[in-house]
Write a protein that holds these residues in place. Structure first.
Motif, PDB file in Angstrom:
ATOM      1  N   ASN A 596     -16.082   8.968  43.342  1.00  0.00           N
ATOM      2  CA  ASN A 596     -17.088   8.567  44.056  1.00  0.00           C
ATOM      3  C   ASN A 596     -18.026   7.560  43.501  1.00  0.00           C
ATOM      4  O   ASN A 596     -18.793   7.829  42.555  1.00  0.00           O
ATOM      5  N   GLU A 598     -20.801   6.133  44.435  1.00  0.00           N
ATOM      6  CA  GLU A 598     -22.138   6.504  44.693  1.00  0.00           C
ATOM      7  C   GLU A 598     -22.889   7.107  43.735  1.00  0.00           C
ATOM      8  O   GLU A 598     -24.094   6.987  43.367  1.00  0.00           O
ATOM      9  N   ILE A 599     -22.093   8.226  43.313  1.00  0.00           N
ATOM     10  CA  ILE A 599     -22.631   9.112  42.289  1.00  0.00           C
ATOM     11  C   ILE A 599     -21.981   9.245  40.805  1.00  0.00           C
ATOM     12  O   ILE A 599     -22.480   9.800  39.949  1.00  0.00           O
ATOM     13  N   THR A 667     -19.563   8.919  55.348  1.00  0.00           N
ATOM     14  CA  THR A 667     -19.905   8.332  53.940  1.00  0.00           C
ATOM     15  C   THR A 667     -21.215   9.504  53.467  1.00  0.00           C
ATOM     16  O   THR A 667     -21.356   9.801  52.274  1.00  0.00           O
ATOM     17  N   ASP A 668     -22.150   9.540  54.248  1.00  0.00           N
ATOM     18  CA  ASP A 668     -23.484  10.399  53.836  1.00  0.00           C
ATOM     19  C   ASP A 668     -23.101  11.842  53.458  1.00  0.00           C
ATOM     20  O   ASP A 668     -23.299  12.602  52.828  1.00  0.00           O
ATOM     21  N   ASN A 671     -20.719  11.926  50.320  1.00  0.00           N
ATOM     22  CA  ASN A 671     -21.708  11.563  49.342  1.00  0.00           C
ATOM     23  C   ASN A 671     -22.326  13.021  48.768  1.00  0.00           C
ATOM     24  O   ASN A 671     -22.776  13.292  47.816  1.00  0.00           O
TER      25      ASN A 671
END
Length: 695
Positions: A596, A598-599, A667-668, A671
């Protein structure tokens, strides 16, 4: 694949091979003979002369190495060797040509499956060899596998060995096996002790070798038996004087390689020499003369020593007297160096270090001392130690390199610095630090004692590691000319076993800053990786589990002092019935986080309002409930409690992975669930990366 044909078993007898030489180098003599025996046994096993796994007997004295191999066949057995040929779908002409080449009818070829498919195989009989036809060649082959520092040539020939070879015995039972090895023809005659035994000992059977040498030759050919005999005699002599021998095993091995029929005698020296530090006298006796000093029950040196002679006589007075005369000038030299060295204070020698090059890229010993002084003072401040004493010890730490005693005996560096510092009136803590900053010098050696000594020892070793890596001196393969592996292990042991609660990586940064700006370029991460690899090796050598070591080391960063406690915690954790599943789940968690974007590189707090599944809400509740408790345990050093707490979260982890899809299209949501797993990972991996425990 080979098969032995049935038939009458060939005759088997003991094989004896002995090389008679001039005096062989004592260091590694026993290893040399054992390597010869192993190489010879391998040759015979490979060629079928040893159908059974026989125990090879090796012998080693200053003038011979020998091998005895029981039940060696006089003739290796006939075998059928399988020769692979063309594939089964090959043209008929190719198959016929293969059969003809190997002397086998086409209808006698067999089929065999291989990795490349099914092929034809010819079974071809191969006759065995006679021992007398191959022995000399196999001995020569075995000798070529041996390594020694320097080979010698002798006479007009080109043959080489550790020392000139003057005799060769090759016997199979009662028969001599003819042949020539190293240009020396084989026979059945060996020789005894140079002065006490028979010059010529004719052997009638290979089995009588050791006994005949002992009785008629006054030679104890077995290295281990000879060593045991010396040890027994020395212990008896020591008991006569109510004394002990101290640490003597290394010298015992060396002396065993110098004699063939040992006798131990006691000698004395003038007690006035005891005014010299006993380390000097001990080293003089052990290193120069191969004597064994004797010690009183309190560990103080006695004016007595043991001599291991190669002569057993009824009246040893001339042997003892001769050795006592020899030792006196050696001890006089030690006393002279000691008295002369004390005429000049250590601090007066310090400026002369500017004339001694430490390394062509790292400057002089004076420049090195100044770096160590700066770093030692900084570490002392971190430890709450006396900064002035630490810096003073660093200032004097290399001065004894310029003394006569250390020039004669480099092994005494540090040791003599302590004696001279005390003589100069320096504080005991300073003198002790000068001596112990080299510790640990070898595996199992004592660590430096006290904060001042530890600060200096760490500074010295870190300066060496950082400087040598920056100047291109990192170890490569087996080569480690600057002993950086030992230096690294010293740093790790001081931090871990003292223990000292300092961050290794912070210490390395401080060491790097003591060098000129721009000198340290790309090597900091290399040094850190090197130290962590040494830590892994050290822990594994101590018997720690490889997976558990990796779990701890991968999370420890520079907090080396925490390693033992964290390892204990992991050992307790793996006993839990939930441990295996938790380790597998953690591995899955880390894989999801890694994927991932994002994170992966930043911390993201999960949003509870986005959670719809009861399983993810339950996991969030469990993480929030247990995280502060686990953190409190961790910060208090209660690592076992922190890890064992994870058993309580397993049901929620299982339920989450059974009922919640993380990699959804939104996506949200994806995530947010990954962020929850990130928090779970932080909770699970504080003490160790338990994913490493998943097999």
């Amino acid at each position: 694949m080979s098969k032995t044909k049935a038939g009458k078993a060939p005759v088997s007898e003991t094989l004896l091979v002995e090389l008679l030489t001039e005096e062989l180098p004592p260091n590694g003599l026993n290893v040399l003979s054992e390597a010869f025996g192993s190489a010879l046994a391998y040759e015979f096993t490979l060629s079928g002369f040893l159908p059974h796994n026989e125990a090879v007997k090796t012998y080693a004295t200053p003038r011979r190495i020998a091998v005895q191999i029981p039940r060696t066949l006089a003739r290796s057995p006939d075998v059928e060797r399988d020769i692979p040929g063309p594939p089964i779908n090959a043209p008929t002409e190719a198959v016929a040509g293969f059969a003809r080449k190997n002397g086998v009818p086409v209808d006698k070829l067999v089929r065999r499956a291989t990795q490349k498919g099914e092929v034809f195989v010819a079974r071809k009989p191969v006759k065995g060899s006679l021992l007398e036809e191959v022995l000399a060649g196999k001995v020569e082959t075995a000798l070529k596998t041996l390594s020694f520092p320097r080979a010698m040539r002798w006479g007009d020939g080109e043959v080489q060995f550790a020392r000139p070879v003057h005799g060769l015995v090759m016997m199979h039972g009662k028969h001599v096996i003819p042949g020539t090895v190293l240009a020396v023809p084989a026979g059945r005659t060996t020789t005894g002790h140079r002065f006490m035994g028979a010059v010529s000992i004719r052997l009638s059977h290979a089995d009588e070798y050791e006994t005949r040498l002992r009785k008629g030759g006054h030679v104890i050919a077995d290295f281990a038996k000879r060593k045991s005999e010396i040890d027994k005699q020395m212990q008896a002599e020591a008991r006569r004087y109510k004394a002990s021998l101290g640490e003597y095993q290394d010298l015992l091995d060396e002396v065993t390689a110098l004699v063939e029929f040992p006798a131990v005698y006691a000698g004395e020296f003038d007690p006035s020499f005891l005014e010299v530090p006993q380390e000097c006298l001990i080293l003089t006796m052990r290193k120069n003369q191969k004597y064994f000093p004797l010690f009183a029950p309190d560990g103080k040196l006695l004016p007595k020593f043991l001599i291991v002679s190669n002569m057993r006589v009824s009246d040893p007075s001339h042997i003892v007297g001769g050795n006592e005369r020899v030792i006196r000038p050696r001890l006089e030299d030690a006393r002279f160096f000691f008295n002369q060295d004390r005429k000049l204070r250590l601090e007066a020698r310090v400026p002369q270090l500017a004339k001694v090059v430490y390394h062509h890229k790292l400057g002089t010993q004076l420049e090195r001392m100044q770096r160590i002084k700066l770093l030692s003072g900084e570490i002392a401040r971190m430890l709450g130690a006396d900064v002035m004493q630490s810096e003073r010890a660093a200032e004097l730490s290399k001065a004894d390199l310029l003394t006569g005693m250390v020039g004669e005996f480099p092994e005494l560096q540090g040791t003599m610095g302590r004696y001279y510092a005390l003589h100069d009136g320096e504080p005991k803590e300073v003198a002790d630090a000068v001596e112990s900053h080299y510790r640990p010098r070898y595996a199992g050696d004592r660590l430096p004692g006290g904060k001042v000594a530890c600060a200096l020892a760490l500074a010295d070793k870190l300066d060496t590691l950082v400087g040598m890596f920056a100047s291109g001196g990192a170890p490569t393969g087996e080569k480690d000319p600057f002993a950086l592996r030992r230096q690294a292990l010293g740093v790790l042991r001081i931090l871990m076993e003292t223990p000292i609660s300092l961050d290794l990586f912070h210490l390395l940064r401080s060491a790097e800053e003591s060098f000129p700006k721009g000198f340290i370029k790309n090597n900091p991460n290399e040094v850190r990786g090197f130290l962590l690899d040494r830590l892994r090796n050290y822990l594994r050598e101590r018997g720690e589990d490889t997976l558990q070591v990796e779990a701890v080391v991968s999370q420890i960063n520079g907090l080396i002092y925490q390693v033992p406690a964290r390892l204990r915690a992991v050992r307790e954790f793996v006993k839990l019935p939930e441990a295996k599943d938790l380790a597998a789940a953690n591995k899955r968690v880390l894989n999801i986080i890694y994927k991932n974007e994002e994170i992966r590189t930043r911390f993201v707090s999960p949003d509870r309002t986005m959670m719809k599944e009861s399983a993810e809400i339950a996991l969030m509740d469990a993480v929030e409930r247990l995280a502060p408790i686990a953190k409190k345990h961790f910060e208090s050093g209660e690592y076992e409690e922190s890890l064992l707490l994870l058993a309580k979260i397993k049901p929620d982890v299982d339920r989450f992975f059974d009922n919640v899809m993380v990699m959804v299209e939104k996506t949200d949501v994806r995530n947010n669930r990954a962020a929850l797993l990130q928090q779970l990972g932080l909770l699970m991996n504080q003490v160790a990366d338990i994913s490493k425990l998943a097999a």
